[in-house]
Design a protein around this motif. Structure first.
Motif, mmCIF file in Angstrom:
data_model
loop_
_atom_site.group_PDB
_atom_site.id
_atom_site.type_symbol
_atom_site.label_atom_id
_atom_site.label_comp_id
_atom_site.label_asym_id
_atom_site.label_seq_id
_atom_site.Cartn_x
_atom_site.Cartn_y
_atom_site.Cartn_z
ATOM 1 N N TYR A 39 0.817 -1.218 0.000
ATOM 2 C CA TYR A 39 0.000 0.000 0.000
ATOM 3 C C TYR A 39 0.850 1.267 0.000
ATOM 4 N N VAL A 40 1.998 1.269 0.682
ATOM 5 C CA VAL A 40 2.816 2.493 0.696
ATOM 6 C C VAL A 40 3.750 2.573 -0.505
ATOM 7 N N LEU A 41 3.897 1.462 -1.222
ATOM 8 C CA LEU A 41 4.884 1.397 -2.301
ATOM 9 C C LEU A 41 4.774 2.517 -3.340
ATOM 10 N N PRO A 42 3.597 2.929 -3.807
ATOM 11 C CA PRO A 42 3.575 3.944 -4.876
ATOM 12 C C PRO A 42 3.960 5.340 -4.416
ATOM 13 N N ASN A 43 4.248 5.555 -3.138
ATOM 14 C CA ASN A 43 4.620 6.892 -2.688
ATOM 15 C C ASN A 43 6.097 7.159 -2.949
ATOM 16 N N LYS A 44 6.349 8.312 -3.554
ATOM 17 C CA LYS A 44 7.715 8.628 -3.950
ATOM 18 C C LYS A 44 8.657 8.664 -2.745
ATOM 19 N N TRP A 45 8.179 9.250 -1.636
ATOM 20 C CA TRP A 45 9.038 9.331 -0.447
ATOM 21 C C TRP A 45 9.418 7.951 0.050
ATOM 22 N N PHE A 46 8.695 6.928 -0.393
ATOM 23 C CA PHE A 46 9.015 5.572 0.041
ATOM 24 C C PHE A 46 9.879 4.842 -0.980
ATOM 25 N N TYR A 47 9.426 4.783 -2.212
ATOM 26 C CA TYR A 47 10.121 3.904 -3.162
ATOM 27 C C TYR A 47 11.471 4.445 -3.579
ATOM 28 N N GLU A 48 11.681 5.760 -3.437
ATOM 29 C CA GLU A 48 12.983 6.307 -3.821
ATOM 30 C C GLU A 48 14.118 5.748 -2.973
ATOM 31 N N TYR A 49 13.769 5.309 -1.784
ATOM 32 C CA TYR A 49 14.805 4.789 -0.891
ATOM 33 C C TYR A 49 14.933 3.277 -0.949
ATOM 34 N N LEU A 50 14.231 2.671 -1.948
ATOM 35 C CA LEU A 50 14.283 1.208 -2.057
ATOM 36 C C LEU A 50 15.615 0.707 -2.581
ATOM 37 N N ASN A 51 16.352 1.579 -3.254
ATOM 38 C CA ASN A 51 17.627 1.128 -3.800
ATOM 39 C C ASN A 51 18.665 1.059 -2.689
ATOM 40 N N ILE A 52 18.772 -0.122 -2.138
ATOM 41 C CA ILE A 52 19.666 -0.328 -1.007
ATOM 42 C C ILE A 52 21.095 -0.065 -1.463
ATOM 43 N N PHE A 208 -7.104 11.338 -12.899
ATOM 44 C CA PHE A 208 -6.098 10.803 -13.806
ATOM 45 C C PHE A 208 -4.843 10.347 -13.089
ATOM 46 N N GLU A 209 -4.795 10.565 -11.814
ATOM 47 C CA GLU A 209 -3.659 10.098 -11.044
ATOM 48 C C GLU A 209 -3.780 8.579 -10.861
ATOM 49 N N PHE A 210 -2.646 7.888 -10.913
ATOM 50 C CA PHE A 210 -2.695 6.423 -10.860
ATOM 51 C C PHE A 210 -2.822 5.871 -9.453
ATOM 52 N N LYS A 211 -2.311 6.606 -8.491
ATOM 53 C CA LYS A 211 -2.189 6.055 -7.145
ATOM 54 C C LYS A 211 -3.496 5.520 -6.575
ATOM 55 N N PRO A 212 -4.595 6.297 -6.596
ATOM 56 C CA PRO A 212 -5.841 5.761 -6.021
ATOM 57 C C PRO A 212 -6.335 4.522 -6.749
ATOM 58 N N TYR A 213 -6.103 4.490 -8.075
ATOM 59 C CA TYR A 213 -6.545 3.305 -8.830
ATOM 60 C C TYR A 213 -5.750 2.077 -8.412
ATOM 61 N N TYR A 214 -4.459 2.315 -8.178
ATOM 62 C CA TYR A 214 -3.628 1.201 -7.725
ATOM 63 C C TYR A 214 -4.148 0.674 -6.390
ATOM 64 N N TRP A 215 -4.480 1.593 -5.472
ATOM 65 C CA TRP A 215 -4.985 1.164 -4.167
ATOM 66 C C TRP A 215 -6.305 0.416 -4.305
ATOM 67 N N LEU A 216 -7.148 0.913 -5.205
ATOM 68 C CA LEU A 216 -8.439 0.256 -5.447
ATOM 69 C C LEU A 216 -8.210 -1.167 -5.975
ATOM 70 N N LEU A 217 -7.325 -1.271 -6.986
ATOM 71 C CA LEU A 217 -7.036 -2.582 -7.565
ATOM 72 C C LEU A 217 -6.448 -3.527 -6.534
ATOM 73 N N LEU A 218 -5.534 -2.977 -5.720
ATOM 74 C CA LEU A 218 -4.883 -3.800 -4.703
ATOM 75 C C LEU A 218 -5.934 -4.368 -3.749
ATOM 76 N N THR A 219 -6.880 -3.526 -3.373
ATOM 77 C CA THR A 219 -7.941 -3.980 -2.478
ATOM 78 C C THR A 219 -8.787 -5.073 -3.144
ATOM 79 N N VAL A 220 -9.129 -4.837 -4.418
ATOM 80 C CA VAL A 220 -9.905 -5.847 -5.150
ATOM 81 C C VAL A 220 -9.128 -7.157 -5.226
ATOM 82 N N ILE A 221 -7.812 -7.047 -5.470
ATOM 83 C CA ILE A 221 -6.980 -8.254 -5.576
ATOM 84 C C ILE A 221 -7.001 -9.034 -4.262
#
Lengths: 396, 236
Positions: A39-52, A208-221
């Protein structure tokens, strides 16, 4: 090569055993943590730091909006989950899965767009319907088309079914392209409705922003996974396994094979329709070019790559078939790879961006050679595959 | 009469494989159907269990015509079959295979009892109960197929080539078990290429030749019939 394969096998099954061996509370905590991570993955403040730092392969390279990539991943994951019921559980080779997706997408488009000919030309509807109301209709119509297609064809076995479903998807695509009186041909249907919901300040959540759609899809999944898991562990699931492994024997055990095959087919179709309605809600525009054969094949590749018959496999496969090409798209920037190579005075485009599907194809082939049962296989499917290999060996 | 087949005809595409077969099985009997390769033995079995549609004649089970009934409904009526080539579910464990046999049944206590009965008949299956069906040896798969058919609790058990591909010692053993199953009250119709064993165990037998019944009689009669001896028992 075999030694490598053996090592890979024992390593992967050791991980499986270790996870199985954990107490239930630990497994549930792990699962919840993973879901929270998604759920937090699409946030820029989060994924930018994924590159260990120090890790040789960066996990995140994309120049694109991460939320968009994740949305497409989730979209294919939902489709793979649906197709997994058909291909993985019941063992029916369905090459036209996108046909049901198209039925769902067009249903939503026709009913929610103010540009729909149902409104502008035929006065069937007075005003566009809200998106949410049309979703159950889209699912029902996809399910119905699944039953209508399945009823005469599921008596066929193996290759024949593959050809019929392939034909069905192409038919839907060509009808969408040519029947201008309702589907608008290649011009398509614009202004498709969005899902409902408003932020506190009154602006719509789903635009037109993708983030809410991603959250919606994730919930459906997550809901879909829960339902499919329960189904797979029920009598229905056992009947599917029996049909897949030996249809004649299943019948001799008293399994009404035709009815259960139709069930699998219809459930798969319904998930396809649901996915189509979610996709149309995001894309805002539907035309026939989305429903090409490549997409059906892509979803099938996702199911087989992940491991047919396993929910985890369908999710992993669906994620990888989108994420790997997207990752390759901008990996050149990260490593500073050259864009072109000059051979005998001719310039060739060798950037990973252009070659990404080529590289992805090679990766798929390698996986299928070393792990024909898929990356995260179902225990039974793996045993069946071994059994089939044994039969082939005897014939030779 | 438990099973009564009257002038049964069956088509494979345009070719008639059975040209009007009549036979019957009484309650409590073992009946053997013998014949060469391609005589139509397995086809007859498929017609009885409903895996293949028939084109003429009738199949009566307990007095009612079942010839238009779907295969899974015939199982519920009490026709259980162990298919040719064993047909065990390769990815399911031995136990899961047997449980699959009880798929249409809801009587949990009785299922447990039958499971114990099958494990009693085939101790080997108990040893291997957690092993995948596909990893068993040929003989063990044969036992599993028979055990699984028993789990449907059939009134009539159809056994298609139970001795196929087995070592002589195992053949002896499987026929002993078939006799035991019969003594416990299950009627058996048996298709076999191993005519010697089949006829010596059966109460009655039929000889099938290219889609027709050419001879019938008690097991002993057929066993001593000169024509049968020459054609199927390898004795001049």
């Amino acid at each position: 090569m075999t030694a490598l394969r053996e090592r890979w096998h024992s390593a992967s099954s050791a991980i499986g055993r270790r996870v199985d061996g954990l107490p239930k509370s630990a497994r549930i905590t792990g699962l919840l943590a993973f879901i929270a991570f998604l759920y937090v993955l699409p946030n820029k403040w989060f994924y930018e730091y994924l590159n260990i730092p120090g890790l040789w392969i960066p996990l995140y390279t994309t120049r694109n909006d991460m939320a968009a990539v994740l949305f497409y991943c989730a979209w294919i994951v939902l489709l793979s989950l649906g197709l997994n019921v058909v291909v993985g559980y019941a063992g029916l080779l369905d090459l036209g899965f996108f046909g049901f997706f198209a039925v769902g997408a067009y249903t939503v488009a026709l009913l929610t767009s103010p540009e729909s000919k149902l409104i502008t030309q035929y006065n069937w509807l007075e005003s566009p319907w809200p998106w949410l109301v049309t979703v159950p209709i889209a699912i029902a119509l996809a399910l119905l088309s699944g039953v209508l297609l399945g009823a005469p064809t599921l008596r066929l076995r193996g290759d024949y079914l593959a050809i019929v479903t392939l034909g069905f998807a192409e038919m839907i695509r060509i009808i969408a392209k040519n029947q201008d009186w309702i589907f608008n041909g290649d011009r398509g249907i614009p202004q498709v409705g969005h899902p409902p919901g408003k932020y506190a300040d009154g602006t719509a959540i789903f635009q037109f922003e993708f983030k809410p759609y991603y959250w919606l899809l994730l919930t459906v999944i997550i809901i879909a996974v829960f339902l499919i898991r329960n189904l797979a562990n029920s009598r229905v699931g056992r009947a599917w396994v029996a049909i897949r492994e030996d249809e004649d024997a299943a019948e001799l055990m008293g399994v009404p094979t035709f009815r259960f095959k139709l069930w699998a087919f219809a459930i798969g179709a319904a998930v396809g329709g649901l996915s189509g309605s979610l996709w149309a809600g995001q894309a805002n525009f539907v035309n026939s070019s989305t429903f090409s054969l490549e997409n059906s094949i892509l979803v099938l590749a996702a199911v087989l790559l992940g491991g047919a018959g396993s929910i985890g496999g369908a999710i992993l496969g669906g994620f990888l078939v989108i994420y790997i090409p997207e990752w390759l798209r901008s990996v050149g920037d990260v490593f500073g790879l050259p864009e072109t190579a000059t051979v005998f005075g001719n310039d060739f485009d060798v950037s990973p961006t252009s070659l990404r599907y080529f590289i992805f194809g090679i990766l798929l082939i390698i996986v299928m050679i070393f792990r024909p049962q898929g990356l995260w296989p179902n225990r039974r499917r793996a045993a069946e595959l071994k059994d089939r290999q044994k039969e082939v060996a005897v014939v030779e | 009469m438990l099973l009564e087949i009257d002038s049964l005809k069956l088509l494979y595409g345009r070719i008639e494989a059975l040209h009007g077969i009549s036979l019957h099985v009484d309650e409590g009997e073992i009946v053997a159907l013998i014949g060469a390769n391609g005589a139509g033995k397995t086809t007859t079995m498929k017609a009885i269990s409903g895996l293949h549609a028939i084109s003429g004649g009738s199949i009566k089970f307990e007095g009612t015509d079942v010839s238009r009934l779907r295969a899974d409904l015939r199982v519920i009526r009490g026709i259980g079959q162990s298919p040719e080539g064993r047909g065990v579910f390769p990815g399911m464990t031995v136990l899961e295979n047997l449980e699959m046999g009880a798929y249409t049944r809801r009587d949990k206590a009785e299922i447990t009892k039958d499971l114990a009965m099958v494990f009693d008949l085939f101790p080997r299956l108990h040893e291997r109960r957690k092993q995948a069906g596909g990893t068993l040896s040929g003989g063990e798969q044969q036992m599993l197929a028979v055990g699984r058919a028993l789990m449907t609790r059939p009134k009539l058990l159809l056994l298609d080539e139970p001795s196929m591909g087995l070592a002589p010692k195992l053949i002896q053993q499987i026929f002993e078990i078939i006799t035991r199953i019969n003594e416990q009250g299950t009627t058996i119709l048996l298709v076999e290429q191993n005519a010697q064993q089949a006829l010596s165990r059966a109460h009655r037998g039929y000889v099938l030749e290219t889609g027709r019944i050419v001879k019938e009689g008690t097991g002993q009669e057929l066993l001593h019939d000169p024509a049968v001896k020459e054609a199927y028992l390898g004795v001049a």
